[in-house]
Design a protein around this motif. Structure first.
Motif, mmCIF file in Angstrom:
data_model
loop_
_atom_site.group_PDB
_atom_site.id
_atom_site.type_symbol
_atom_site.label_atom_id
_atom_site.label_comp_id
_atom_site.label_asym_id
_atom_site.label_seq_id
_atom_site.Cartn_x
_atom_site.Cartn_y
_atom_site.Cartn_z
ATOM 1 N N GLN A 402 0.835 -1.208 0.000
ATOM 2 C CA GLN A 402 0.000 0.000 0.000
ATOM 3 C C GLN A 402 0.863 1.249 0.000
ATOM 4 O OE1 GLN A 402 -1.495 1.840 3.602
ATOM 5 N NE2 GLN A 402 -3.589 1.374 2.937
ATOM 6 N N ARG A 403 1.891 1.254 0.854
ATOM 7 C CA ARG A 403 2.739 2.434 0.994
ATOM 8 C C ARG A 403 3.390 2.826 -0.330
ATOM 9 N NH1 ARG A 403 6.668 0.450 4.176
ATOM 10 N NH2 ARG A 403 5.147 0.308 5.853
ATOM 11 N N ALA A 404 3.781 1.847 -1.117
ATOM 12 C CA ALA A 404 4.520 2.116 -2.360
ATOM 13 C C ALA A 404 3.694 2.835 -3.408
ATOM 14 C CB ALA A 404 5.052 0.809 -2.932
ATOM 15 N N LEU A 405 2.372 2.832 -3.280
ATOM 16 C CA LEU A 405 1.513 3.405 -4.315
ATOM 17 C C LEU A 405 0.870 4.718 -3.897
ATOM 18 C CD1 LEU A 405 -0.230 0.150 -5.594
ATOM 19 C CD2 LEU A 405 1.680 1.375 -6.638
ATOM 20 N N LEU A 406 1.165 5.192 -2.697
ATOM 21 C CA LEU A 406 0.555 6.428 -2.210
ATOM 22 C C LEU A 406 1.608 7.526 -2.068
ATOM 23 C CD1 LEU A 406 -1.867 5.064 0.540
ATOM 24 C CD2 LEU A 406 -2.444 5.786 -1.781
ATOM 25 N N PHE A 407 1.269 8.709 -2.583
ATOM 26 C CA PHE A 407 2.132 9.878 -2.459
ATOM 27 C C PHE A 407 1.774 10.633 -1.190
ATOM 28 C CE2 PHE A 407 2.091 9.176 -7.074
ATOM 29 C CZ PHE A 407 3.454 9.270 -7.372
ATOM 30 N N ASN A 408 2.795 10.996 -0.416
ATOM 31 C CA ASN A 408 2.595 11.802 0.784
ATOM 32 C C ASN A 408 3.240 13.168 0.583
ATOM 33 O OD1 ASN A 408 1.532 9.703 2.895
ATOM 34 N ND2 ASN A 408 3.235 8.701 1.854
ATOM 35 N N ASP A 409 2.660 14.201 1.216
ATOM 36 C CA ASP A 409 3.262 15.529 1.111
ATOM 37 C C ASP A 409 4.663 15.538 1.713
ATOM 38 O OD1 ASP A 409 1.058 16.473 -0.167
ATOM 39 O OD2 ASP A 409 0.234 17.574 1.531
ATOM 40 N N ASP A 410 4.852 14.760 2.775
ATOM 41 C CA ASP A 410 6.189 14.572 3.339
ATOM 42 C C ASP A 410 6.630 13.161 2.952
ATOM 43 O OD1 ASP A 410 6.253 17.057 4.654
ATOM 44 O OD2 ASP A 410 4.960 16.247 6.214
ATOM 45 N N ALA A 411 7.722 13.063 2.207
ATOM 46 C CA ALA A 411 8.159 11.760 1.705
ATOM 47 C C ALA A 411 8.372 10.777 2.857
ATOM 48 C CB ALA A 411 9.453 11.913 0.913
ATOM 49 N N VAL A 412 7.804 9.606 2.722
ATOM 50 C CA VAL A 412 7.915 8.541 3.711
ATOM 51 C C VAL A 412 8.721 7.406 3.091
ATOM 52 C CG1 VAL A 412 6.618 6.853 5.075
ATOM 53 C CG2 VAL A 412 5.710 9.166 4.754
ATOM 54 N N ASP A 413 9.609 6.795 3.885
ATOM 55 C CA ASP A 413 10.406 5.688 3.367
ATOM 56 C C ASP A 413 9.504 4.635 2.733
ATOM 57 O OD1 ASP A 413 12.364 7.115 4.550
ATOM 58 O OD2 ASP A 413 13.170 5.502 5.759
ATOM 59 N N GLY A 414 9.775 4.318 1.466
ATOM 60 C CA GLY A 414 9.028 3.285 0.777
ATOM 61 C C GLY A 414 7.786 3.769 0.069
ATOM 62 N N ASP A 415 7.391 5.057 0.215
ATOM 63 C CA ASP A 415 6.164 5.519 -0.425
ATOM 64 C C ASP A 415 6.414 5.815 -1.904
ATOM 65 O OD1 ASP A 415 7.377 8.012 -0.578
ATOM 66 O OD2 ASP A 415 5.770 9.080 0.463
ATOM 67 N N ALA A 416 5.401 6.354 -2.584
ATOM 68 C CA ALA A 416 5.493 6.513 -4.033
ATOM 69 C C ALA A 416 6.609 7.472 -4.446
ATOM 70 C CB ALA A 416 4.147 6.981 -4.594
ATOM 71 N N THR A 417 6.795 8.566 -3.696
ATOM 72 C CA THR A 417 7.900 9.478 -4.020
ATOM 73 C C THR A 417 9.248 8.783 -3.826
ATOM 74 O OG1 THR A 417 6.592 11.415 -3.390
ATOM 75 C CG2 THR A 417 8.974 11.699 -3.493
#
Length: 440
Positions: A402-417
């Motif tokens: 789930q984390r890998a496909l969601l963009f966060n305003d603050d980059a999170v380890d493993g997220d889409a950014t």
């Protein structure tokens, strides 16, 4: 008498000496306690301070390992990313911030252009303020926020002009574009046919990729396995934007997490043409959605609605299988929404190239049904349910997916950014600094 006085004086002197030694020892012990306490306090404070604080810490604590912050952060960072630096151009507000006056700009399915920009601005780890040490240059131009009054969809007719203006600005004011002809510059194209900047495929192909972007890197939601004119550029396929906050709220209300009770068997809500050929003579969804509607709209196992609603995500979180057929383009936000809300995505788009395959095990968390086989959807899904549905769901509910496909305003380890930056780190040979370091 004299001896008695001398003896008395000696006793007084010894008593004074014992008192002096006792006071001195007490002061020593007390000061040691204070020093120990202050050192403990310093440990607690400096544990979270920047790397510049390490020198004083090492002097006070010579026996402590010299790796408290940076090494701890970098434990799971791929080697290629550890020294990656991105410079974000500070463009005039007309290229980005002015568009945010419409709140939809940062929240609709094309909003990855906004989310990536915000995440990079807030990244102390990957962003650099010194362009001379940058590996890549991010050009923050929002082209998907001019919403049509007629249908509410983004009108991107101005995209080429706005992007050309930005390139003209950065190429005349700074030297970095010209030294690589833009090869290490990164743009976002989050609409139907990506770098061709048009929402209809035949027009997009006819217009092609703007000549000034042909040497750059494009982050685009459009991705196909076959050769396509709109993919003839260095690119990274990214997911469409789905609000992480909306996902959290939906899961919170449902109380389902990943594996709660699901009372909808097969779900779809969205545009479904009764007649596949529209007024312009184009076949929407290659007729796939029309075929699904005609075959299954009255089927007891299928929950199909032709219009979106405010409760759209609450229906996904109640569903076992979520249909994700192609629209005008192969990709769909339904794929991300389904994964994020724990519904097995049933992808019906033969040529689609899915984002981040190195991190998202698509074959283990989703189903692929050929466009020609949509008439057999009920039998196909019934067979899956009786064989390996449980295994697919376990893989799907893995938090890292789930984390890998969601963009966060603050980059999170493993997220889409993070996944975007990982992909860029594999293209360091395109950067001026990478070529100078001999990166291959």
């Amino acid at each position: 008498m004299k001896q008695r006085n001398e003896s008395k004086n000696r006793n007084l002197w010894y008593r004074y000496l014992r008192w002096f030694l006792w006071v001195s020892l007490s002061l020593y012990l007390f000061s040691s306690y204070l020093l120990g306490s202050s050192t403990t306090s310093l440990q607690k404070i400096t544990f979270a301070t920047p790397a510049t604080a390490f020198l004083s810490r090492a002097i006070i604590e010579p026996d402590q390992p010299f790796d408290r912050r940076e090494d701890a952060i970098d434990v799971d960072v791929p080697l290629s990313m550890r020294h990656l630096k991105i410079y974000v151009y500070d463009l005039p507000a007309r290229y980005n911030e002015d568009w945010l006056s419409n709140p939809r700009c940062s929240n609709h399915l094309f909003a990855a252009e906004v989310a990536i920009h915000r995440a990079l601005l807030g990244s102390d780890r990957f962003r650099t303020l010194n362009p001379w040490e940058a590996d890549f240059f991010f050009v923050p131009v929002y082209v998907s926020c001019d919403f049509s009054a007629a249908n509410g969809f983004p009108d991107i007719g101005h995209a080429r002009t706005l992007l050309a203006s930005a390139v003209q600005l950065i190429s005349t004011e700074q030297p970095f574009w010209n030294r690589t002809r833009g090869a290490d510059h990164v743009f976002v194209a989050t609409h139907d046919f990506g770098a061709c900047f048009h929402t209809l495929e035949d027009v997009a192909i006819a217009d092609g990729i703007p000549s000034f972007l042909r040497n750059s890197i494009i982050l685009q939601t459009f991705g196909v396995k076959s050769n396509h004119p709109c993919q003839e550029v260095e690119n990274v396929v990214i997911p469409p934007y789905v609000s992480p906050e909306s996902v959290r709220k939906t899961l919170g209300k449902a109380g389902a997490g990943g594996g709660g009770e699901r009372d909808i068997w097969i779900f779809f809500r969205g545009k479904m043409e009764v007649h596949p050929k529209n007024i312009g003579g184009r076949f929407y969804s290659k007729g796939v959605r029309t075929a699904i509607w005609r075959k299954f709209n009255r089927h007891r196992d299928f929950y199909i609605k032709r219009k979106r609603s405010d409760g759209y995500q609450s229906e996904i979180v109640r569903s076992v299988f979520c249909l994700c057929p192609l629209g005008w383009a192969p990709w769909s936000p339904r794929v991300v929404e389904s994964v994020a809300l724990g519904c097995v995505p049933v992808i019906i788009a033969d040529d689609i190239q899915l984002p981040f395959p190195a991190s998202v095990p698509w074959s283990k968390i989703s189903l692929r049904v050929a466009e020609k086989d949509v008439q057999r959807l009920d039998r196909i899904l019934r067979h899956v349910a009786s064989t390996n549905l449980s295994a697919i769901q376990r893989n799907l509910w893995e938090p890292s997916v789930q984390r890998a496909l969601l963009f966060n305003d603050d980059a999170v380890d493993g997220d889409a950014t993070w996944q975007v930056l990982d992909a860029l780190s594999r293209k360091l040979q395109r950067s001026f600094r990478g070529s100078k370091r001999g990166v291959v």
